[in-house]
Design a protein around this motif. Structure first.
Motif, mmCIF file in Angstrom:
data_model
loop_
_atom_site.group_PDB
_atom_site.id
_atom_site.type_symbol
_atom_site.label_atom_id
_atom_site.label_comp_id
_atom_site.label_asym_id
_atom_site.label_seq_id
_atom_site.Cartn_x
_atom_site.Cartn_y
_atom_site.Cartn_z
ATOM 1 N N ILE A 17 0.818 -1.207 0.000
ATOM 2 C CA ILE A 17 0.000 0.000 0.000
ATOM 3 C C ILE A 17 0.855 1.261 0.000
ATOM 4 O O ILE A 17 0.578 2.219 -0.713
ATOM 5 N N ALA A 18 1.897 1.264 0.818
ATOM 6 C CA ALA A 18 2.786 2.413 0.981
ATOM 7 C C ALA A 18 4.039 1.890 1.663
ATOM 8 O O ALA A 18 4.048 0.744 2.149
ATOM 9 N N PRO A 19 5.107 2.670 1.727
ATOM 10 C CA PRO A 19 6.301 2.202 2.459
ATOM 11 C C PRO A 19 5.943 1.799 3.887
ATOM 12 O O PRO A 19 5.400 2.595 4.646
ATOM 13 N N GLY A 20 6.184 0.536 4.225
ATOM 14 C CA GLY A 20 5.871 0.039 5.560
ATOM 15 C C GLY A 20 4.450 -0.443 5.747
ATOM 16 O O GLY A 20 4.096 -0.888 6.837
ATOM 17 N N ALA A 21 3.615 -0.390 4.720
ATOM 18 C CA ALA A 21 2.205 -0.785 4.838
ATOM 19 C C ALA A 21 1.861 -1.834 3.793
ATOM 20 O O ALA A 21 2.155 -1.664 2.606
ATOM 21 N N ALA A 22 1.237 -2.922 4.243
ATOM 22 C CA ALA A 22 0.859 -4.005 3.335
ATOM 23 C C ALA A 22 -0.500 -4.560 3.723
ATOM 24 O O ALA A 22 -0.827 -4.665 4.913
ATOM 25 N N LEU A 23 -1.293 -4.909 2.733
ATOM 26 C CA LEU A 23 -2.589 -5.549 2.930
ATOM 27 C C LEU A 23 -2.443 -7.011 2.521
ATOM 28 O O LEU A 23 -2.143 -7.304 1.360
ATOM 29 N N LEU A 24 -2.637 -7.897 3.481
ATOM 30 C CA LEU A 24 -2.495 -9.343 3.247
ATOM 31 C C LEU A 24 -3.892 -9.931 3.084
ATOM 32 O O LEU A 24 -4.592 -10.238 4.061
ATOM 33 N N ARG A 25 -4.311 -10.062 1.839
ATOM 34 C CA ARG A 25 -5.664 -10.530 1.548
ATOM 35 C C ARG A 25 -5.818 -12.004 1.932
ATOM 36 O O ARG A 25 -5.039 -12.862 1.514
ATOM 37 N N GLY A 26 -6.832 -12.283 2.763
ATOM 38 C CA GLY A 26 -7.161 -13.652 3.124
ATOM 39 C C GLY A 26 -6.161 -14.342 4.034
ATOM 40 O O GLY A 26 -6.254 -15.557 4.241
ATOM 41 N N PHE A 27 -5.250 -13.596 4.622
ATOM 42 C CA PHE A 27 -4.166 -14.203 5.393
ATOM 43 C C PHE A 27 -4.689 -15.026 6.579
ATOM 44 O O PHE A 27 -4.113 -16.055 6.929
ATOM 45 N N ALA A 28 -5.777 -14.587 7.199
ATOM 46 C CA ALA A 28 -6.286 -15.262 8.405
ATOM 47 C C ALA A 28 -7.488 -16.150 8.127
ATOM 48 O O ALA A 28 -8.021 -16.772 9.059
ATOM 49 N N ARG A 29 -7.897 -16.278 6.887
ATOM 50 C CA ARG A 29 -9.169 -16.953 6.610
ATOM 51 C C ARG A 29 -9.128 -18.438 6.948
ATOM 52 O O ARG A 29 -10.115 -19.006 7.428
ATOM 53 N N GLY A 30 -7.988 -19.099 6.759
ATOM 54 C CA GLY A 30 -7.925 -20.529 7.001
ATOM 55 C C GLY A 30 -7.975 -20.922 8.459
ATOM 56 O O GLY A 30 -8.186 -22.091 8.780
ATOM 57 N N GLU A 31 -7.800 -19.962 9.357
ATOM 58 C CA GLU A 31 -7.816 -20.265 10.795
ATOM 59 C C GLU A 31 -8.862 -19.434 11.530
ATOM 60 O O GLU A 31 -8.796 -19.250 12.745
ATOM 61 N N ASP A 32 -9.869 -18.984 10.796
ATOM 62 C CA ASP A 32 -10.853 -18.089 11.385
ATOM 63 C C ASP A 32 -11.632 -18.713 12.538
ATOM 64 O O ASP A 32 -11.914 -18.062 13.548
ATOM 65 N N ARG A 33 -11.968 -19.980 12.433
ATOM 66 C CA ARG A 33 -12.763 -20.602 13.498
ATOM 67 C C ARG A 33 -11.977 -20.679 14.806
ATOM 68 O O ARG A 33 -12.526 -20.450 15.890
ATOM 69 N N ALA A 34 -10.684 -20.982 14.711
ATOM 70 C CA ALA A 34 -9.853 -21.006 15.915
ATOM 71 C C ALA A 34 -9.716 -19.610 16.508
ATOM 72 O O ALA A 34 -9.709 -19.441 17.746
ATOM 73 N N LEU A 35 -9.623 -18.599 15.653
ATOM 74 C CA LEU A 35 -9.529 -17.222 16.135
ATOM 75 C C LEU A 35 -10.803 -16.809 16.857
ATOM 76 O O LEU A 35 -10.760 -16.203 17.945
ATOM 77 N N ILE A 36 -11.951 -17.147 16.281
ATOM 78 C CA ILE A 36 -13.227 -16.779 16.899
ATOM 79 C C ILE A 36 -13.396 -17.490 18.245
ATOM 80 O O ILE A 36 -13.871 -16.899 19.224
ATOM 81 N N GLU A 37 -12.999 -18.734 18.312
ATOM 82 C CA GLU A 37 -13.079 -19.459 19.585
ATOM 83 C C GLU A 37 -12.209 -18.786 20.651
ATOM 84 O O GLU A 37 -12.622 -18.646 21.808
ATOM 85 N N ALA A 38 -11.022 -18.360 20.266
ATOM 86 C CA ALA A 38 -10.140 -17.678 21.216
ATOM 87 C C ALA A 38 -10.721 -16.332 21.641
ATOM 88 O O ALA A 38 -10.644 -15.955 22.815
ATOM 89 N N ILE A 39 -11.306 -15.604 20.689
ATOM 90 C CA ILE A 39 -11.930 -14.322 21.013
ATOM 91 C C ILE A 39 -13.082 -14.517 21.993
ATOM 92 O O ILE A 39 -13.233 -13.772 22.966
ATOM 93 N N ASP A 40 -13.905 -15.539 21.753
ATOM 94 C CA ASP A 40 -15.027 -15.817 22.649
ATOM 95 C C ASP A 40 -14.542 -16.087 24.074
ATOM 96 O O ASP A 40 -15.190 -15.670 25.052
ATOM 97 N N ALA A 41 -13.408 -16.771 24.212
ATOM 98 C CA ALA A 41 -12.870 -17.055 25.540
ATOM 99 C C ALA A 41 -12.428 -15.769 26.237
ATOM 100 O O ALA A 41 -12.624 -15.613 27.457
ATOM 101 N N VAL A 42 -11.847 -14.849 25.479
ATOM 102 C CA VAL A 42 -11.458 -13.567 26.063
ATOM 103 C C VAL A 42 -12.685 -12.781 26.497
ATOM 104 O O VAL A 42 -12.753 -12.243 27.617
ATOM 105 N N VAL A 43 -13.678 -12.709 25.614
ATOM 106 C CA VAL A 43 -14.878 -11.918 25.897
ATOM 107 C C VAL A 43 -15.648 -12.480 27.093
ATOM 108 O O VAL A 43 -16.299 -11.734 27.840
ATOM 109 N N ALA A 44 -15.576 -13.797 27.315
ATOM 110 C CA ALA A 44 -16.241 -14.391 28.479
ATOM 111 C C ALA A 44 -15.666 -13.851 29.783
ATOM 112 O O ALA A 44 -16.371 -13.766 30.800
#
Length: 215
Positions: A17-44
């Motif tokens: 995008i700019a010096p020092g800035a990058a957009l990583l398309r879809g980088f987290a999509r393959g592990e989204d369910r594990a991320l959501i489970e971890a977020i739910d544990a924090v929010v609890a």
């Protein structure tokens, strides 16, 4: 009809995008369910809340945190605190799956060795937005910001070092990761009003994770 969300994700791709800035398309999509489970544990343990700015306005975005420090705002100002002000207890520890994602994304964007100590978890519902601002409450600006998008798509604004600089707009979709640091570390950025919609995993909301080196 097969669940579109369970189909094989497209390979991640990087957009500089700019010096020092990058957009990583879809980088987290393959592990989204594990991320959501971890977020739910924090929010609890540390529920979402609408914090109040020093000017007395309740934020439309609901927030919580995990890690050694969490970002808070109230009538006294913006700052990081080691304890959750709602419970007077330390913020939940940062789940390893979140920390690992942040470190891998930072390295992919050119910031190897990133060791975040704070993860802000923001919940947007339709109508919520985040005004243009700088992330400048951290003590060390040499570390990047790693921002992960989950759920409904949002329009991200990425501007310049002055508030008056016209920002560019990027649609951030489920699984996208935006990393910025170095010469763009203090750019103004924000999120336009979230449009209504329905996401297969998260429903009518967007969850945004922002990892920082705060202390």
């Amino acid at each position: 009809m097969a669940d579109l969300f369970d189909s094989a994700p497209e390979p991640p791709r990087r957009e500089d995008i700019a010096p020092g800035a990058a957009l990583l398309r879809g980088f987290a999509r393959g592990e989204d369910r594990a991320l959501i489970e971890a977020i739910d544990a924090v929010v609890a343990r540390a529920p979402f809340r609408h914090m109040v700015t020093p000017g007395g306005h309740a934020m439309s975005v609901a927030m919580t945190s995990c890690g050694s420090a969490g970002w808070v705002t109230d009538r006294r100002g913006y700052r990081y605190a080691s304890d959750d002000p709602d419970s007077a207890q330390p913020w939940p520890q940062m789940p390893p799956v979140l920390r690992d994602l942040a470190q891998r994304a930072a390295a992919e964007a050119g910031f190897a060795g990133f060791d975040p100590d704070a993860c802000l978890i923001n919940r947007y519902v339709p109508g919520a937005k985040m005004a243009l601002h700088q992330d400048k409450d951290e003590r060390d600006f040499s570390a990047p910001i790693v921002s992960v998008s989950l759920g409904l798509p949002a329009t991200f604004q990425f501007g310049g070092l002055a508030r008056s600089d016209k920002p560019r707009r990027y649609e951030l979709r489920h699984g996208d990761v935006f990393v910025w640091g170095g010469p763009t570390r203090l750019v103004y950025h924000g999120v336009l009003t979230l449009k209504d919609g329905e996401h297969p995993l998260l429903g009518r909301q967007r969850i945004n994770l922002t990892f920082r080196k705060a202390l």
